[in-house]
Design a protein around this motif. Sequence first.
Motif, PDB file in Angstrom:
ATOM      1  N   GLN A   1     -42.114 -27.267   7.169  1.00  0.00           N
ATOM      2  CA  GLN A   1     -42.058 -25.774   7.313  1.00  0.00           C
ATOM      3  C   GLN A   1     -40.365 -25.716   6.972  1.00  0.00           C
ATOM      4  O   GLN A   1     -40.273 -24.591   6.453  1.00  0.00           O
ATOM      5  CB  GLN A   1     -41.887 -25.604   8.942  1.00  0.00           C
ATOM      6  CG  GLN A   1     -43.353 -25.517   9.251  1.00  0.00           C
ATOM      7  CD  GLN A   1     -43.437 -25.421  10.875  1.00  0.00           C
ATOM      8  OE1 GLN A   1     -42.339 -25.654  11.391  1.00  0.00           O
ATOM      9  NE2 GLN A   1     -44.625 -25.432  11.388  1.00  0.00           N
ATOM     10  N   ALA A   2     -39.641 -26.372   7.136  1.00  0.00           N
ATOM     11  CA  ALA A   2     -38.279 -26.077   6.660  1.00  0.00           C
ATOM     12  C   ALA A   2     -38.013 -25.979   5.284  1.00  0.00           C
ATOM     13  O   ALA A   2     -37.309 -25.238   4.922  1.00  0.00           O
ATOM     14  CB  ALA A   2     -37.142 -27.321   7.542  1.00  0.00           C
ATOM     15  N   ILE A   3     -38.624 -26.873   4.599  1.00  0.00           N
ATOM     16  CA  ILE A   3     -38.668 -26.748   3.019  1.00  0.00           C
ATOM     17  C   ILE A   3     -39.294 -25.701   2.609  1.00  0.00           C
ATOM     18  O   ILE A   3     -38.777 -24.972   1.565  1.00  0.00           O
ATOM     19  CB  ILE A   3     -39.540 -28.180   2.548  1.00  0.00           C
ATOM     20  CG1 ILE A   3     -38.589 -29.428   2.788  1.00  0.00           C
ATOM     21  CG2 ILE A   3     -39.723 -28.091   0.919  1.00  0.00           C
ATOM     22  CD1 ILE A   3     -39.266 -30.810   2.542  1.00  0.00           C
ATOM     23  N   ALA A   4     -40.382 -25.282   3.281  1.00  0.00           N
ATOM     24  CA  ALA A   4     -41.193 -23.954   2.793  1.00  0.00           C
ATOM     25  C   ALA A   4     -39.945 -22.646   2.895  1.00  0.00           C
ATOM     26  O   ALA A   4     -40.103 -21.975   2.273  1.00  0.00           O
ATOM     27  CB  ALA A   4     -42.204 -23.823   3.673  1.00  0.00           C
ATOM     28  N   ARG A   5     -39.416 -22.491   4.154  1.00  0.00           N
ATOM     29  CA  ARG A   5     -38.340 -21.730   4.466  1.00  0.00           C
ATOM     30  C   ARG A   5     -37.368 -21.572   3.358  1.00  0.00           C
ATOM     31  O   ARG A   5     -37.059 -20.637   2.931  1.00  0.00           O
ATOM     32  CB  ARG A   5     -37.650 -21.910   5.752  1.00  0.00           C
ATOM     33  CG  ARG A   5     -38.673 -21.470   6.764  1.00  0.00           C
ATOM     34  CD  ARG A   5     -37.919 -21.581   8.213  1.00  0.00           C
ATOM     35  NE  ARG A   5     -38.654 -21.527   9.412  1.00  0.00           N
ATOM     36  CZ  ARG A   5     -38.915 -22.634   9.845  1.00  0.00           C
ATOM     37  NH1 ARG A   5     -38.242 -23.606  10.000  1.00  0.00           N
ATOM     38  NH2 ARG A   5     -39.852 -22.666  11.131  1.00  0.00           N
ATOM     39  N   ILE A   6     -36.863 -22.932   3.010  1.00  0.00           N
ATOM     40  CA  ILE A   6     -35.765 -22.836   2.026  1.00  0.00           C
ATOM     41  C   ILE A   6     -36.207 -22.355   0.684  1.00  0.00           C
ATOM     42  O   ILE A   6     -35.583 -21.643  -0.093  1.00  0.00           O
ATOM     43  CB  ILE A   6     -35.046 -24.446   1.779  1.00  0.00           C
ATOM     44  CG1 ILE A   6     -34.679 -24.620   3.078  1.00  0.00           C
ATOM     45  CG2 ILE A   6     -34.305 -24.426   0.732  1.00  0.00           C
ATOM     46  CD1 ILE A   6     -34.084 -26.219   3.360  1.00  0.00           C
ATOM     47  N   GLU A   7     -37.343 -22.727   0.435  1.00  0.00           N
ATOM     48  CA  GLU A   7     -37.952 -22.216  -0.896  1.00  0.00           C
ATOM     49  C   GLU A   7     -38.367 -20.746  -0.874  1.00  0.00           C
ATOM     50  O   GLU A   7     -37.849 -19.983  -1.892  1.00  0.00           O
ATOM     51  CB  GLU A   7     -39.417 -23.184  -1.258  1.00  0.00           C
ATOM     52  CG  GLU A   7     -39.189 -24.494  -1.435  1.00  0.00           C
ATOM     53  CD  GLU A   7     -40.546 -25.181  -1.801  1.00  0.00           C
ATOM     54  OE1 GLU A   7     -41.643 -24.667  -1.204  1.00  0.00           O
ATOM     55  OE2 GLU A   7     -40.385 -26.147  -2.369  1.00  0.00           O
ATOM     56  N   ARG A   8     -38.631 -20.165   0.300  1.00  0.00           N
ATOM     57  CA  ARG A   8     -38.692 -18.719   0.389  1.00  0.00           C
ATOM     58  C   ARG A   8     -37.590 -18.236   0.326  1.00  0.00           C
ATOM     59  O   ARG A   8     -37.312 -16.980  -0.406  1.00  0.00           O
ATOM     60  CB  ARG A   8     -39.597 -18.596   1.523  1.00  0.00           C
ATOM     61  CG  ARG A   8     -40.371 -17.195   1.551  1.00  0.00           C
ATOM     62  CD  ARG A   8     -41.294 -17.207   2.941  1.00  0.00           C
ATOM     63  NE  ARG A   8     -40.553 -17.321   4.131  1.00  0.00           N
ATOM     64  CZ  ARG A   8     -40.824 -18.346   5.096  1.00  0.00           C
ATOM     65  NH1 ARG A   8     -42.086 -19.154   4.791  1.00  0.00           N
ATOM     66  NH2 ARG A   8     -40.256 -18.532   6.108  1.00  0.00           N
ATOM     67  N   TYR A   9     -36.634 -18.451   0.627  1.00  0.00           N
ATOM     68  CA  TYR A   9     -35.214 -18.002   0.918  1.00  0.00           C
ATOM     69  C   TYR A   9     -34.515 -17.675  -0.540  1.00  0.00           C
ATOM     70  O   TYR A   9     -33.736 -16.952  -0.630  1.00  0.00           O
ATOM     71  CB  TYR A   9     -34.157 -18.538   1.913  1.00  0.00           C
ATOM     72  CG  TYR A   9     -34.717 -18.589   3.296  1.00  0.00           C
ATOM     73  CD1 TYR A   9     -35.677 -17.548   3.665  1.00  0.00           C
ATOM     74  CD2 TYR A   9     -34.168 -19.633   4.366  1.00  0.00           C
ATOM     75  CE1 TYR A   9     -36.016 -17.505   5.319  1.00  0.00           C
ATOM     76  CE2 TYR A   9     -34.551 -19.599   5.685  1.00  0.00           C
ATOM     77  CZ  TYR A   9     -35.556 -18.567   6.090  1.00  0.00           C
ATOM     78  OH  TYR A   9     -35.879 -18.720   7.453  1.00  0.00           O
ATOM     79  N   THR A  10     -34.944 -19.024  -1.080  1.00  0.00           N
ATOM     80  CA  THR A  10     -34.395 -19.092  -2.605  1.00  0.00           C
ATOM     81  C   THR A  10     -35.051 -18.726  -3.640  1.00  0.00           C
ATOM     82  O   THR A  10     -34.551 -18.729  -4.738  1.00  0.00           O
ATOM     83  CB  THR A  10     -33.690 -20.396  -2.502  1.00  0.00           C
ATOM     84  OG1 THR A  10     -34.831 -21.106  -2.455  1.00  0.00           O
ATOM     85  CG2 THR A  10     -32.491 -20.901  -1.320  1.00  0.00           C
ATOM     86  N   ASP A  11     -36.338 -18.317  -3.285  1.00  0.00           N
ATOM     87  CA  ASP A  11     -37.240 -18.022  -4.609  1.00  0.00           C
ATOM     88  C   ASP A  11     -36.918 -16.786  -5.355  1.00  0.00           C
ATOM     89  O   ASP A  11     -36.096 -15.770  -4.734  1.00  0.00           O
ATOM     90  CB  ASP A  11     -38.671 -17.535  -3.968  1.00  0.00           C
ATOM     91  CG  ASP A  11     -39.756 -17.501  -5.066  1.00  0.00           C
ATOM     92  OD1 ASP A  11     -39.659 -18.240  -6.052  1.00  0.00           O
ATOM     93  OD2 ASP A  11     -40.331 -16.545  -4.936  1.00  0.00           O
ATOM     94  N   ASN A  12     -36.600 -17.001  -6.655  1.00  0.00           N
ATOM     95  CA  ASN A  12     -36.065 -15.912  -7.710  1.00  0.00           C
ATOM     96  C   ASN A  12     -34.547 -15.625  -7.343  1.00  0.00           C
ATOM     97  O   ASN A  12     -34.389 -14.357  -7.528  1.00  0.00           O
ATOM     98  CB  ASN A  12     -36.953 -14.711  -7.772  1.00  0.00           C
ATOM     99  CG  ASN A  12     -38.476 -15.223  -8.231  1.00  0.00           C
ATOM    100  OD1 ASN A  12     -38.592 -15.890  -9.085  1.00  0.00           O
ATOM    101  ND2 ASN A  12     -39.386 -14.378  -7.199  1.00  0.00           N
TER     102      ASN A  12
END
Length: 73
Positions: free
Chosen positions: A17-28
């Motif tokens: 979940q933490a990794i998914a959040r990081i990816e979502r926050y930094t996407d593009n």
Amino acid sequence: MSRDQQRLQDYLGHIRQAIARIERYTDNLTDWAFLANERIQDAVIRNFESSSRRVATSSATTRVALRLTRKWR
């Protein structure tokens, strides 16, 4: 499922979940945009800390189980 197996699944779930959040926050997001946005920086750092805390506080049994789940590589 044993208690240690359930704990391992919980730890891995939180880390995912933490990794998914990081990816979502930094996407593009460019490097400059990331550096200019303190909220995103704080959110990313908090999720890294959360993940590392989960790993650091896990029991020795769970750490052994983590190593065993990577054996197939």
